[in-house]
Motif scaffolding. Structure first.
Motif, mmCIF file in Angstrom:
data_model
loop_
_atom_site.group_PDB
_atom_site.id
_atom_site.type_symbol
_atom_site.label_atom_id
_atom_site.label_comp_id
_atom_site.label_asym_id
_atom_site.label_seq_id
_atom_site.Cartn_x
_atom_site.Cartn_y
_atom_site.Cartn_z
ATOM 1 N N LEU A 31 0.663 -1.085 0.184
ATOM 2 C CA LEU A 31 -0.429 -0.047 0.047
ATOM 3 C C LEU A 31 1.115 1.100 0.057
ATOM 4 O O LEU A 31 1.022 2.062 -0.644
ATOM 5 N N CYS A 32 1.616 1.101 1.042
ATOM 6 C CA CYS A 32 2.582 2.795 0.707
ATOM 7 C C CYS A 32 3.739 2.431 -0.511
ATOM 8 O O CYS A 32 3.562 3.805 -0.710
ATOM 9 N N ARG A 33 3.774 1.846 -1.116
ATOM 10 C CA ARG A 33 4.812 1.720 -2.448
ATOM 11 C C ARG A 33 3.542 2.319 -3.813
ATOM 12 O O ARG A 33 3.638 2.661 -4.294
ATOM 13 N N ARG A 34 2.292 1.698 -3.598
ATOM 14 C CA ARG A 34 1.575 2.335 -4.920
ATOM 15 C C ARG A 34 1.146 3.420 -4.325
ATOM 16 O O ARG A 34 0.843 4.674 -4.960
ATOM 17 N N LEU A 35 0.855 3.422 -2.869
ATOM 18 C CA LEU A 35 0.506 5.483 -2.365
ATOM 19 C C LEU A 35 1.490 6.151 -2.987
ATOM 20 O O LEU A 35 1.029 7.628 -3.104
ATOM 21 N N LEU A 36 2.653 6.264 -2.833
ATOM 22 C CA LEU A 36 4.073 6.606 -2.839
ATOM 23 C C LEU A 36 4.255 6.554 -4.269
ATOM 24 O O LEU A 36 4.888 8.512 -5.513
ATOM 25 N N ASP A 37 2.933 6.154 -6.005
ATOM 26 C CA ASP A 37 3.540 5.866 -6.878
ATOM 27 C C ASP A 37 1.995 5.986 -7.572
ATOM 28 O O ASP A 37 1.294 5.476 -8.598
ATOM 29 N N LEU A 126 1.620 15.160 6.774
ATOM 30 C CA LEU A 126 1.334 16.121 6.446
ATOM 31 C C LEU A 126 1.255 16.424 5.040
ATOM 32 O O LEU A 126 0.884 18.000 4.619
ATOM 33 N N GLN A 127 1.647 16.157 3.916
ATOM 34 C CA GLN A 127 2.084 16.411 3.107
ATOM 35 C C GLN A 127 0.486 16.683 1.925
ATOM 36 O O GLN A 127 1.249 17.305 0.561
ATOM 37 N N SER A 202 -2.219 7.316 3.840
ATOM 38 C CA SER A 202 -3.556 6.955 3.605
ATOM 39 C C SER A 202 -4.158 8.247 4.243
ATOM 40 O O SER A 202 -5.464 8.491 3.322
ATOM 41 N N LEU A 203 -4.035 8.637 5.136
ATOM 42 C CA LEU A 203 -4.694 9.836 6.125
ATOM 43 C C LEU A 203 -3.817 11.377 5.461
ATOM 44 O O LEU A 203 -5.139 11.534 4.866
ATOM 45 N N SER A 204 -2.804 11.079 4.430
ATOM 46 C CA SER A 204 -2.828 12.153 4.203
ATOM 47 C C SER A 204 -3.795 12.853 3.050
ATOM 48 O O SER A 204 -2.982 13.585 2.174
ATOM 49 N N LEU A 205 -4.158 11.568 1.816
ATOM 50 C CA LEU A 205 -4.847 11.142 1.183
ATOM 51 C C LEU A 205 -6.487 12.258 1.266
ATOM 52 O O LEU A 205 -6.550 12.249 0.171
#
Length: 748
Positions: A31-37, A126-127, A202-205
């Protein structure tokens, strides 16, 4: 089975247990990898992220990790609520390991490897919280200030994630890019190591929907800081000569970050009216419990992770035998089929190596290929994997170290071993294939999905939807089409019209020469303070009004460059610095749109609320006033796909007005008694020497450095043309006659 075997089986296999980890499609690291890309598969990733966040909140409540009744929100003041949470921090840290108990550099390396998903993503929570849509607000400014601190305040050497990477590399741990499959495949990560990072990403989105939860998660992140198990690695790192700047910076900044995170929560609760004597108990409970969800879910995931690490270390997870067993389990499947004539313990070798790994390792220790206690004289190391051997380069240096440690730790065997008949391994020399690289799914540049073209969305509508993108996620499709059409129009006439490409054969020297000449030309257009102001007061006001939709999203084209994977690069740092300056670096009084709002108030212009539909449909604006800012917002959704175009647009925007236009505007505003602060500020901060114009130029040079190194003349020309297309894109292009029959397409 002996108790020793049971313990070894349990902890040699611990990282591979659990369906979430076994199935890459559902693991937290995947999931991290997907959200980074996320540009690759936006909508599916967005759905996964929301599901993950909600699932974590539900699990926190289901496990009774905290009870709402523990907090009497009705009598709480925000300050007291925050203080009550801070008091609890220590109880959520696993503190069984003191620095003296992690005195082994190998253990320290393993702990930091497990921390890597967090360490490499510091600031990611926070991004997206502060954006052009809300940067003028107090709470967004506070959050931006915290985020800017975490990512280095425009100084890459102060970026927390980069300092963490430098620290682990200083002790010999090489980390792949965290967005790569290689990261999880080679680092033997525990399932729990990525959970907290997946939750934060996930929260950041959903910075609007989960704003309260983000604040709670933030307070835990900064107040907890580095857990005791991570801090315990500082001593062996220092002893081995590694860098400790990461630890020092974290300690130096922690107090200030806690104060700012506390202020953010207090501000949120005050602005939400939670301190009003007229608000009912239910509303108070909802507001406070959402913050608690973020705080307590973070605490639960953190406690789960630190407890697992502490338990595994205490019970021998990193013992040489367990490490060797895990190595065999990882490598075994790739060895099948290469040992048809070999056997081990009366089993075919290919069957044994994918069977019980502990049994395989114990039997391997009995063969002539291993000399217990003496790795240098063990044939596995001295012959099989040496240069010229059939297994040369099968194992990485780190894996060879695991084998050496295991052999060194084997109990000594008496001299009778030499007289025993040779093992079944004395047959043909084994041959094991190199680990194959896992293929990556190919896709079109930028990873965008080709969809059926729809009717273009009006700029006013797109502007409103992109300012409220969480409410209108489908606007991303419209943004992609809007940006592609705009860029396609900007590319028409690239070689021949009045704004044709400045030169075709790119070089840094040519770019800098053009830049300096352009800056001189712009400065020369300024007539001087003695010029006659021909515009009427009404005309000056009318022009200023039409600029509102654009200026109120100042810097929007760079809004994603604070995201993990972008901001932790030298190029990303430059772009984030420009963006942060436009937002006032977290100070609403320095926020450029707020300064312009003050000018509007001085001109007695009463605008609708910025993010409302009324603003985008306000009769005082022309349709044309929304075209450029809608393009900025659209382009910003694709920072990777349209990087060259973004660099060109950034240069055009930062250079425009410097020297000439801003000074002329200054004279016009001053003539009618209006504040000149906005134009004066931009004329200085965008200067061509060290200001934003210079940074924009440097960003292009950095990007083109890598392209030039390829030596591919076609690629160099293509990237330069794309940059120039972005430069031209600042000026709206007319709709071409051929578009009546077929829409223009942009090939990137």
């Amino acid at each position: 089975m002996t108790s020793h075997q049971a313990t070894t089986k349990q902890f040699s296999s611990a990282p591979a247990t659990g369906s979430d980890f076994a199935n890459p499609a559902t693991s937290s690291h995947d999931l991290c990898r997907r959200l980074l890309d996320i540009e690759h598969d936006f909508f599916a990733s967005l759905e996964r992220a929301k599901h993950y966040a909600l699932q974590q909140h539900s699990e926190t409540r289901a496990r009774s990790f905290y009870q709402i009744s523990d907090f009497d929100f009705f009598i709480f003041r925000p300050e007291g609520f925050v203080a009550s949470l801070l008091v609890q921090i220590e109880s959520y840290d696993y503190g069984c390991l003191s620095p003296l108990q992690i005195d082994d550099s190998a253990v320290a390396k393993w702990v930091l490897t497990q921390y890597a998903p967090q360490g490499l993503l510091l600031g990611s929570l926070l991004q997206n919280f502060c954006s052009p849509a809300n940067a003028h607000e107090k709470i967004a400014g506070i959050i931006h200030g915290i985020h800017a601190t975490q990512v280095g305040m425009g100084d890459l050497e102060q970026n927390h994630a980069l300092l963490f990477r430098q620290m682990v590399e200083s002790i010999g741990v090489q980390l792949p890019q965290i967005s790569s499959e290689q990261f999880s495949r080679h680092l033997d990560l525990l399932p729990s190591s990525s959970n907290l990072s997946a939750y934060r990403l996930s929260l950041s989105l959903f910075a609007q929907e989960f704003d309260a939860e983000i604040l709670g998660a933030l307070l835990f992140e900064v107040a907890n800081g580095l857990s005791s198990i991570v801090r315990a690695t500082q001593a062996p790192i220092t002893a081995s000569g590694g860098s400790s700047r990461f630890f020092k910076l974290q300690a130096a900044q922690q107090h200030a970050l806690i104060a700012q995170a506390s202020l953010a929560i207090e501000t949120y609760l005050h602005e939400a009216g939670m301190t009003s004597p007229f608000i009912n108990r239910a509303d108070i409970s909802i507001a406070y419990s959402r913050i608690l969800d973020g705080f307590m879910t973070s605490a639960r995931l953190h406690l789960q992770w630190t407890s697992e690490l502490g338990t595994l270390i205490a019970q021998g997870y990193l013992d040489p035998l367990n490490e060797m067993v895990r190595l065999v389990r990882r490598k075994g499947p790739y060895a099948v089929g290469y040992h048809p004539r070999l056997s081990l313990a009366q089993k075919p070798f290919d069957e044994a190596i994918v069977g019980d790994a502990l049994t395989f390792v114990e039997e391997l220790a009995k063969t002539r290929w291993i000399t217990p206690g003496d790795p240098d004289n063990s044939l596995l190391l001295s012959k099989l994997i040496a240069f010229g051997g059939p297994m040369f380069r099968i194992f990485s240096d780190a894996e060879v170290a695991i084998i050496r440690n295991w052999i060194s730790a084997l109990p000594a065997i008496n001299a009778a071993k030499a007289a025993r008949p040779a093992s079944a391994l004395d047959g043909d020399t084994p041959s094991v294939p190199l680990l194959p690289e896992r293929p990556w799914v190919s896709r079109r540049p930028g990873g965008h999905v080709v969809r059926k073209r729809r009717e273009p969305v009006p700029a006013r509508t797109l502007y409103f939807k992109l300012l409220n993108s969480e409410r209108y996620p489908d606007a991303r499709n419209d943004a992609g089409e809007f940006a592609a059409t705009w860029l396609a129009r900007s590319a028409v006439g690239l070689q021949r019209d009045e704004q044709a490409i400045a030169f075709t054969d790119y070089s840094h020297q040519q770019l800098r020469s053009w830049f300096e000449e352009r800056a001189r030309q712009q400065s020369s257009t300024y007539v001087g303070p003695e010029q006659v102001i021909e515009k009427t007061r009404e005309e000056v006001i009318a022009e200023a009004i039409q600029l509102c939709p654009m200026i109120l999203v100042d810097g929007a084209w760079l809004q994603k460059w604070g995201n993990a994977g972008l901001v932790d690069t030298r190029l990303g740092t430059l772009l984030f610095k420009i963006f942060s300056d436009e937002l006032g670096n977290g100070d609403p009084q320095l926020n450029h749109p707020n300064i312009y709002r003050q000018l509007m108030a001085q001109m007695e212009v009463d605008l609708p609320e910025f993010r409302s539909r009324e603003f985008s449909q306000w009769h005082g604006f022309t349709d044309e006033a929304f075209e450029v800012p809608a393009f900025w917002l659209a382009l910003s959704q694709f920072p990777r796909r349209y990087l060259p175009e973004t660099l060109g647009l950034n240069l055009a925007m930062e250079l425009s007005g410097v020297g000439g236009g801003y000074r002329t505007a200054h004279d016009e505003l001053r003539h009618y008694g209006f504040s000149t602060l906005f134009v004066d500020l931009h004329n200085t901060i965008d200067n061509a020497s060290t200001g934003h114009s210079a940074l924009a130029l440097e960003a292009i040079e950095q990007y083109m450095d890598e392209v030039l190194q390829s030596g591919d003349s076609a690629r160099i020309a293509e990237r330069w043309q794309r940059i120039w297309t972005g430069f031209r894109a600042l000026s709206p292009r007319p709709k071409y006659w051929r578009e009546r029959f077929k829409r223009l397409t942009y090939p990137y």
